[in-house]
Motif scaffolding. Structure first.
Motif, PDB file in Angstrom:
ATOM      1  N   ALA A  64      95.306 124.539  -1.969  1.00 25.59           N
ATOM      2  CA  ALA A  64      94.396 124.614  -0.826  1.00 25.59           C
ATOM      3  C   ALA A  64      94.201 126.052  -0.374  1.00 25.59           C
ATOM      4  N   SER A  65      93.084 126.295   0.283  1.00 26.15           N
ATOM      5  CA  SER A  65      92.734 127.593   0.839  1.00 26.15           C
ATOM      6  C   SER A  65      92.870 128.684  -0.228  1.00 26.15           C
ATOM      7  N   GLY A  66      93.805 129.648  -0.055  1.00 27.54           N
ATOM      8  CA  GLY A  66      93.971 130.676  -1.079  1.00 27.54           C
ATOM      9  C   GLY A  66      94.349 130.099  -2.427  1.00 27.54           C
ATOM     10  N   GLY A  67      95.024 128.941  -2.425  1.00 30.94           N
ATOM     11  CA  GLY A  67      95.341 128.259  -3.675  1.00 30.94           C
ATOM     12  C   GLY A  67      94.087 127.787  -4.383  1.00 30.94           C
ATOM     13  N   TYR A  68      93.065 127.424  -3.617  1.00 35.61           N
ATOM     14  CA  TYR A  68      91.782 127.082  -4.235  1.00 35.61           C
ATOM     15  C   TYR A  68      91.005 128.342  -4.599  1.00 35.61           C
ATOM     16  N   TYR A  69      91.116 129.357  -3.760  1.00 27.22           N
ATOM     17  CA  TYR A  69      90.397 130.621  -3.996  1.00 27.22           C
ATOM     18  C   TYR A  69      90.708 131.171  -5.386  1.00 27.22           C
ATOM     19  N   VAL A  70      91.994 131.188  -5.762  1.00 27.85           N
ATOM     20  CA  VAL A  70      92.369 131.772  -7.059  1.00 27.85           C
ATOM     21  C   VAL A  70      91.930 130.898  -8.225  1.00 27.85           C
ATOM     22  N   ALA A  71      91.689 129.606  -7.955  1.00 31.30           N
ATOM     23  CA  ALA A  71      91.241 128.699  -9.013  1.00 31.30           C
ATOM     24  C   ALA A  71      89.734 128.761  -9.238  1.00 31.30           C
ATOM     25  N   ALA A  72      89.004 129.154  -8.198  1.00 31.03           N
ATOM     26  CA  ALA A  72      87.538 129.055  -8.216  1.00 31.03           C
ATOM     27  C   ALA A  72      86.852 129.698  -9.414  1.00 31.03           C
ATOM     28  N   PRO A  73      87.275 130.873  -9.894  1.00 36.52           N
ATOM     29  CA  PRO A  73      86.529 131.484 -11.005  1.00 36.52           C
ATOM     30  C   PRO A  73      86.860 130.921 -12.380  1.00 36.52           C
ATOM     31  N   ALA A  74      87.857 130.049 -12.506  1.00 36.97           N
ATOM     32  CA  ALA A  74      88.272 129.534 -13.815  1.00 36.97           C
ATOM     33  C   ALA A  74      87.118 128.820 -14.522  1.00 36.97           C
ATOM     34  N   ASN A  75      87.180 128.786 -15.852  1.00 35.86           N
ATOM     35  CA  ASN A  75      86.159 128.079 -16.625  1.00 35.86           C
ATOM     36  C   ASN A  75      86.084 126.609 -16.236  1.00 35.86           C
ATOM     37  N   ARG A  76      87.267 126.005 -16.058  1.00 37.14           N
ATOM     38  CA  ARG A  76      87.326 124.607 -15.626  1.00 37.14           C
ATOM     39  C   ARG A  76      88.487 124.439 -14.656  1.00 37.14           C
ATOM     40  N   ILE A  77      88.327 123.495 -13.726  1.00 39.90           N
ATOM     41  CA  ILE A  77      89.389 123.172 -12.774  1.00 39.90           C
ATOM     42  C   ILE A  77      89.744 121.701 -12.928  1.00 39.90           C
ATOM     43  N   ILE A  78      91.036 121.423 -13.121  1.00 40.18           N
ATOM     44  CA  ILE A  78      91.534 120.054 -13.238  1.00 40.18           C
ATOM     45  C   ILE A  78      92.515 119.792 -12.102  1.00 40.18           C
ATOM     46  N   ALA A  79      92.354 118.664 -11.418  1.00 38.92           N
ATOM     47  CA  ALA A  79      93.244 118.294 -10.321  1.00 38.92           C
ATOM     48  C   ALA A  79      93.738 116.876 -10.530  1.00 38.92           C
ATOM     49  N   ASN A  80      94.874 116.558  -9.938  1.00 43.92           N
ATOM     50  CA  ASN A  80      95.306 115.170  -9.873  1.00 43.92           C
ATOM     51  C   ASN A  80      94.429 114.439  -8.861  1.00 43.92           C
ATOM     52  N   PRO A  81      94.271 113.141  -8.981  1.00 45.75           N
ATOM     53  CA  PRO A  81      93.447 112.420  -7.999  1.00 45.75           C
ATOM     54  C   PRO A  81      93.928 112.632  -6.562  1.00 45.75           C
ATOM     55  N   GLY A  82      95.252 112.777  -6.394  1.00 46.84           N
ATOM     56  CA  GLY A  82      95.806 112.937  -5.051  1.00 46.84           C
ATOM     57  C   GLY A  82      96.149 114.363  -4.666  1.00 46.84           C
ATOM     58  N   THR A  83      95.747 115.323  -5.485  1.00 54.18           N
ATOM     59  CA  THR A  83      95.965 116.732  -5.119  1.00 54.18           C
ATOM     60  C   THR A  83      95.297 117.044  -3.780  1.00 54.18           C
ATOM     61  N   ILE A  84      95.969 117.797  -2.939  1.00 52.92           N
ATOM     62  CA  ILE A  84      95.359 118.267  -1.691  1.00 52.92           C
ATOM     63  C   ILE A  84      94.745 119.632  -1.964  1.00 52.92           C
TER      64      ILE A  84
END
Length: 295
Positions: free
Chosen positions: A113-133
């Protein structure tokens, strides 16, 4: 005759050196340490866990994997509620720099979340668990005021400053409307940087990101429906996808950053300092934060 024992000793030394070199290389390879020799095609996994206080170690790992010819793709394994704005932006920039060299896939654990999402944003693909916050796109800055407490115990603070706003955010005086206006302007600007980073990283319209960037959190499934996440899956799914994007045949091998092994005394001192600093920062966060506070 005198040269023969010398040559035999030299050959023996060379053989021993070669054996030790191969053993070290093999052990490092089995332990998942990147080597300068491409012993098979691998996917490098960079863990990003806990509150992001610093980008140094994470960017160091990303850089090493980027420069390692045997590492064909990188997976960011994120389990973080975010953290400081500066470190999050530095990791974001390093990820973008890596995209020009090899694929990067973000794998979200319990929280990204927040900065944790920020660092993921530029990746080619993002994969999350269904229940990831995830989500919590926004900026926060907190101030604690001790003025009433100090007055009760008879303590007074005298401030000498060079300008009207030099003690902006002071814990020993009330926040004025002008203080709040300045801070809100700062927050709005950094929030706009966050929105722009997500829009560029995810190839989304700015207005769409703005509608999602009110600080709310999403489950992984909700985030996928909103376009913030590409697929649902676990770390293994992310590794397989990274291998596929890199053209690796079959299930790719994974390699992790080599753990540091400092001397015991240095380790104890450094660990104590780190834990004290983190404890103080968690209790009294300083500066702008890309941070979800529900963790």
């Amino acid at each position: 005759m005198t040269k023969r024992p010398f040559l035999m000793a030299l050959a023996t030394f060379g053989a021993i050196f070669l054996v030790f070199f191969l053993i070290i290389l093999a052990v490092g390879n089995l332990a998942g340490r990147p080597t300068p020799f491409p012993l098979g095609e691998k996917v490098g996994v960079v863990p990003i866990t806990g509150v992001i206080f610093s980008s140094e170690k994470i960017n160091e790992a990303i850089t090493r994997f980027r420069e390692d010819a045997s590492v064909k793709a990188i997976v960011l394994r994120i389990d973080s509620p975010g953290g400081g704005v500066g470190p999050s932006q530095e990791i974001y920039d390093e990820v973008r720099r890596t995209l020009a060299v090899k694929p990067v896939v973000a794998s979200m654990g319990s929280v990204a979340a927040s900065g944790g999402y920020y660092v993921a944003a530029p990746a080619n693909r993002i994969i999350a668990n269904p229940g990831t916050i995830t989500g919590s796109i926004g900026v926060i800055m907190e101030f604690t005021n001790f003025q009433d407490l100090l007055e009760k115990i008879g303590l007074k603070t005298q401030v000498v400053k060079s300008g009207e706003h030099k003690d902006l955010g002071s814990p020993v005086r009330p926040m004025s409307e002008e203080d709040r206006r300045i801070l809100q302007s700062l927050i709005d600007d950094v929030h706009d940087q966050f929105v722009t980073a997500v829009a560029e990283g995810r190839s989304l319209e700015q207005d769409k990101v703005i509608a999602l960037a009110d600080g709310r959190i999403f489950s992984g499934r909700q985030a996928m429906a909103a376009g913030l996440v590409d697929d649902l899956g676990n770390l293994r799914d992310a590794v397989l996808l990274a291998g596929e994007l890199a053209g690796i045949r079959g299930e790719p091998r994974t390699v992790y950053p080599a753990p540091e092994r400092p001397r015991l005394f240095d380790y104890l001192i450094q660990e104590s300092i780190t834990r004290l600093r983190q404890g103080l920062q968690e209790q009294n966060p300083v500066g702008l934060q890309y941070l979800w506070q529900g963790h």
